[in-house]
Design a protein around this motif. Structure first.
Motif, PDB file in Angstrom:
ATOM      1  N   GLN A   1       0.841  -1.196   0.000  1.00  0.00           N
ATOM      2  CA  GLN A   1       0.000   0.000   0.000  1.00  0.00           C
ATOM      3  C   GLN A   1       0.874   1.243   0.000  1.00  0.00           C
ATOM      4  OE1 GLN A   1      -3.146   0.024   2.878  1.00  0.00           O
ATOM      5  NE2 GLN A   1      -3.468   2.208   2.713  1.00  0.00           N
ATOM      6  N   ASP A   2       0.502   2.239  -0.791  1.00  0.00           N
ATOM      7  CA  ASP A   2       1.261   3.480  -0.841  1.00  0.00           C
ATOM      8  C   ASP A   2       0.336   4.696  -0.910  1.00  0.00           C
ATOM      9  OD1 ASP A   2       3.608   4.987  -0.814  1.00  0.00           O
ATOM     10  OD2 ASP A   2       3.656   5.115  -2.995  1.00  0.00           O
ATOM     11  N   ARG A   3      -0.866   4.557  -0.454  1.00  0.00           N
ATOM     12  CA  ARG A   3      -1.803   5.675  -0.383  1.00  0.00           C
ATOM     13  C   ARG A   3      -2.544   5.575   0.938  1.00  0.00           C
ATOM     14  NH1 ARG A   3       0.370   8.824  -3.563  1.00  0.00           N
ATOM     15  NH2 ARG A   3       0.228   8.480  -5.769  1.00  0.00           N
ATOM     16  N   TYR A   4      -2.457   6.663   1.724  1.00  0.00           N
ATOM     17  CA  TYR A   4      -3.054   6.650   3.056  1.00  0.00           C
ATOM     18  C   TYR A   4      -3.892   7.905   3.265  1.00  0.00           C
ATOM     19  CZ  TYR A   4       0.820   3.406   3.544  1.00  0.00           C
ATOM     20  OH  TYR A   4       1.707   2.385   3.342  1.00  0.00           O
ATOM     21  N   THR A   5      -4.990   7.736   3.959  1.00  0.00           N
ATOM     22  CA  THR A   5      -5.830   8.881   4.315  1.00  0.00           C
ATOM     23  C   THR A   5      -5.195   9.597   5.499  1.00  0.00           C
ATOM     24  OG1 THR A   5      -7.145   7.647   5.909  1.00  0.00           O
ATOM     25  CG2 THR A   5      -7.924   7.643   3.596  1.00  0.00           C
ATOM     26  N   ILE A   6      -5.685  10.773   5.776  1.00  0.00           N
ATOM     27  CA  ILE A   6      -5.152  11.530   6.907  1.00  0.00           C
ATOM     28  C   ILE A   6      -5.401  10.784   8.222  1.00  0.00           C
ATOM     29  CG2 ILE A   6      -7.160  13.012   7.350  1.00  0.00           C
ATOM     30  CD1 ILE A   6      -5.061  15.355   7.625  1.00  0.00           C
TER      31      ILE A   6
ATOM     32  N   ARG B   1       0.783  23.496   5.540  1.00  0.00           N
ATOM     33  CA  ARG B   1       0.563  24.935   5.371  1.00  0.00           C
ATOM     34  C   ARG B   1       1.856  25.740   5.518  1.00  0.00           C
ATOM     35  NH1 ARG B   1      -3.618  25.024   8.365  1.00  0.00           N
ATOM     36  NH2 ARG B   1      -2.638  25.626  10.311  1.00  0.00           N
ATOM     37  N   ILE B   2       2.735  25.342   6.471  1.00  0.00           N
ATOM     38  CA  ILE B   2       3.957  26.123   6.701  1.00  0.00           C
ATOM     39  C   ILE B   2       5.109  25.691   5.798  1.00  0.00           C
ATOM     40  CG2 ILE B   2       3.345  26.644   9.096  1.00  0.00           C
ATOM     41  CD1 ILE B   2       5.462  24.542   9.962  1.00  0.00           C
ATOM     42  N   GLY B   3       4.903  24.656   4.998  1.00  0.00           N
ATOM     43  CA  GLY B   3       5.938  24.217   4.075  1.00  0.00           C
ATOM     44  C   GLY B   3       6.852  23.142   4.623  1.00  0.00           C
ATOM     45  N   LEU B   4       6.500  22.576   5.756  1.00  0.00           N
ATOM     46  CA  LEU B   4       7.301  21.488   6.315  1.00  0.00           C
ATOM     47  C   LEU B   4       7.049  20.184   5.570  1.00  0.00           C
ATOM     48  CD1 LEU B   4       9.370  20.755   8.439  1.00  0.00           C
ATOM     49  CD2 LEU B   4       7.537  20.462  10.078  1.00  0.00           C
ATOM     50  N   MET B   5       5.853  20.053   5.042  1.00  0.00           N
ATOM     51  CA  MET B   5       5.504  18.900   4.195  1.00  0.00           C
ATOM     52  C   MET B   5       5.422  19.390   2.759  1.00  0.00           C
ATOM     53  SD  MET B   5       4.830  16.031   5.921  1.00  0.00           S
ATOM     54  CE  MET B   5       3.981  15.126   4.657  1.00  0.00           C
ATOM     55  N   ASP B   6       5.906  18.559   1.868  1.00  0.00           N
ATOM     56  CA  ASP B   6       5.768  18.846   0.447  1.00  0.00           C
ATOM     57  C   ASP B   6       4.284  18.762   0.086  1.00  0.00           C
ATOM     58  OD1 ASP B   6       6.694  19.510  -2.018  1.00  0.00           O
ATOM     59  OD2 ASP B   6       7.682  17.599  -2.420  1.00  0.00           O
ATOM     60  N   HIS B   7       3.943  19.143  -1.097  1.00  0.00           N
ATOM     61  CA  HIS B   7       2.544  19.052  -1.544  1.00  0.00           C
ATOM     62  C   HIS B   7       2.033  17.625  -1.366  1.00  0.00           C
ATOM     63  CE1 HIS B   7      -1.056  19.510  -3.941  1.00  0.00           C
ATOM     64  NE2 HIS B   7      -0.693  18.428  -4.605  1.00  0.00           N
ATOM     65  N   ILE B   8       0.885  17.496  -0.748  1.00  0.00           N
ATOM     66  CA  ILE B   8       0.254  16.190  -0.546  1.00  0.00           C
ATOM     67  C   ILE B   8      -0.782  15.997  -1.647  1.00  0.00           C
ATOM     68  CG2 ILE B   8      -1.098  14.740   1.036  1.00  0.00           C
ATOM     69  CD1 ILE B   8       1.753  15.414   2.030  1.00  0.00           C
ATOM     70  N   ASP B   9      -0.674  14.867  -2.339  1.00  0.00           N
ATOM     71  CA  ASP B   9      -1.639  14.573  -3.405  1.00  0.00           C
ATOM     72  C   ASP B   9      -3.050  14.492  -2.832  1.00  0.00           C
ATOM     73  OD1 ASP B   9       0.232  14.488  -5.436  1.00  0.00           O
ATOM     74  OD2 ASP B   9       0.581  12.334  -5.206  1.00  0.00           O
ATOM     75  N   ARG B  10      -4.016  14.716  -3.688  1.00  0.00           N
ATOM     76  CA  ARG B  10      -5.425  14.652  -3.301  1.00  0.00           C
ATOM     77  C   ARG B  10      -6.145  13.631  -4.170  1.00  0.00           C
ATOM     78  NH1 ARG B  10      -7.188  18.898   0.414  1.00  0.00           N
ATOM     79  NH2 ARG B  10      -5.296  20.064   0.824  1.00  0.00           N
TER      80      ARG B  10
ATOM     81  N   GLY C   1     -10.878  15.321  -3.265  1.00  0.00           N
ATOM     82  CA  GLY C   1     -10.165  16.360  -2.529  1.00  0.00           C
ATOM     83  C   GLY C   1      -9.543  15.908  -1.218  1.00  0.00           C
ATOM     84  N   GLN C   2      -9.660  14.630  -0.888  1.00  0.00           N
ATOM     85  CA  GLN C   2      -9.060  14.131   0.360  1.00  0.00           C
ATOM     86  C   GLN C   2      -7.560  13.932   0.171  1.00  0.00           C
ATOM     87  OE1 GLN C   2     -11.460  10.591   0.896  1.00  0.00           O
ATOM     88  NE2 GLN C   2     -12.538  11.582   2.583  1.00  0.00           N
ATOM     89  N   ARG C   3      -6.806  14.285   1.216  1.00  0.00           N
ATOM     90  CA  ARG C   3      -5.365  14.098   1.162  1.00  0.00           C
ATOM     91  C   ARG C   3      -5.038  12.609   1.045  1.00  0.00           C
ATOM     92  NH1 ARG C   3      -6.266  18.529   4.250  1.00  0.00           N
ATOM     93  NH2 ARG C   3      -4.823  20.266   4.033  1.00  0.00           N
ATOM     94  N   ARG C   4      -4.004  12.317   0.254  1.00  0.00           N
ATOM     95  CA  ARG C   4      -3.521  10.944   0.077  1.00  0.00           C
ATOM     96  C   ARG C   4      -2.015  10.955   0.299  1.00  0.00           C
ATOM     97  NH1 ARG C   4      -7.769   8.677   1.155  1.00  0.00           N
ATOM     98  NH2 ARG C   4      -9.329   8.311  -0.433  1.00  0.00           N
ATOM     99  N   TYR C   5      -1.607  10.453   1.455  1.00  0.00           N
ATOM    100  CA  TYR C   5      -0.195  10.415   1.814  1.00  0.00           C
ATOM    101  C   TYR C   5       0.449   9.150   1.256  1.00  0.00           C
ATOM    102  CZ  TYR C   5      -1.342  14.101   5.140  1.00  0.00           C
ATOM    103  OH  TYR C   5      -1.756  15.269   5.709  1.00  0.00           O
ATOM    104  N   THR C   6       1.760   9.222   0.993  1.00  0.00           N
ATOM    105  CA  THR C   6       2.507   8.088   0.462  1.00  0.00           C
ATOM    106  C   THR C   6       3.492   7.584   1.512  1.00  0.00           C
ATOM    107  OG1 THR C   6       4.300   9.461  -0.389  1.00  0.00           O
ATOM    108  CG2 THR C   6       2.405   9.077  -1.870  1.00  0.00           C
TER     109      THR C   6
END
Length: 164
Positions: free
Chosen positions: A37-42, A61-70, A74-79
Motif C-alpha cells: 500500500q502506498d496511499r493513506y488517508t489523513i 501549510r507552513i511548508g514542512l511537508m511537500d505538496h500532498i496529493d489529493r 479532494g481528500q489528502r492521500r499520503y505516500t
C-alpha cells in the motif's frame, strides 16, 4: 497490617503496578504499514504517526511537508515517502530544532542536490546542540546520583544507629 486490593485483572494492586509499563518511557511502537500500500488517508497517517490531523495540515501549510496529493474528492492521500519524511521530522523535533530550521531544511531538500552543503551545515549545528544538551543532562544525572547516594547512606546510617 497491609491491605491487599484485587484489581479488575485479578492481580493485587501491587502486582498490577509492578507489571505495568510506563507509557511515557518510550515512544509508541510504529504502526505497521500494509504491504503493497502506498496511499493513506489523513486518519490512517494519524494512526501511524500519533500526530493530529491539525498538525499534519499545519505542516503542509507552513511548508514542512511537500505538496500532498489529493483524491478526486479532494481528500489528502499520503505516500510511504510522506510517512518516511514525517518520521524524520519527528526526529528533528526531538533534537529541539526550531520549526523555522525544519522548514528551511525542507525547502533545501526540495531545491535538490545543490543544497547538500547547506543541509549538512544545518544538521551539524543541530548535532552540536544535541551533544551540548546531552552533556548538560549527564551533569544533571551526576547531581541526582550524588543526592540519591547521600540519602541512601543517611538512611543506612540511621538504621544502624537504631539497631545498636
Amino acid at each position: 497490617m497491609t491491605v491487599m486490593q484485587t484489581t479488575a485483572t485479578g492481580l493485587t494492586q501491587a502486582e498490577e503496578t509492578a507489571t505495568r509499563t510506563d507509557i511515557c518511557a518510550a515512544p509508541p511502537p510504529r504502526h505497521p504499514r500494509p504491504d503493497g500500500q502506498d496511499r493513506y488517508t489523513i486518519s490512517e497517517v494519524v494512526a501511524f504517526t500519533g500526530l493530529t490531523a491539525h498538525t499534519l495540515r499545519w505542516y503542509e501549510r507552513i511548508g514542512l511537508m511537500d505538496h500532498i496529493d489529493r483524491s478526486h474528492t479532494g481528500q489528502r492521500r499520503y505516500t510511504n515517502r510522506d510517512l518516511d519524511w514525517l518520521d524524520l521530522v519527528g526526529k528533528l523535533r526531538l533534537t529541539g530544532m526550531p520549526v523555522a530550521d525544519m522548514v528551511r531544511y525542507a525547502q533545501l531538500v526540495r531545491e535538490g542536490d545543490t543544497t547538500y552543503q547547506e543541509r549538512q551545515e544545518l544538521l551539524e549545528a543541530t548535532r552540536r546542540d544535541v551533544l551540548a544538551r546531552i552533556a548538560e543532562l549527564h551533569d544533571t544525572l551526576a547531581v541526582l546520583d550524588r543526592k540519591i547516594s547521600f540519602y541512601a547512606d543517611a538512611q543506612h546510617a540511621r538504621g544502624t544507629e537504631r539497631t545498636r
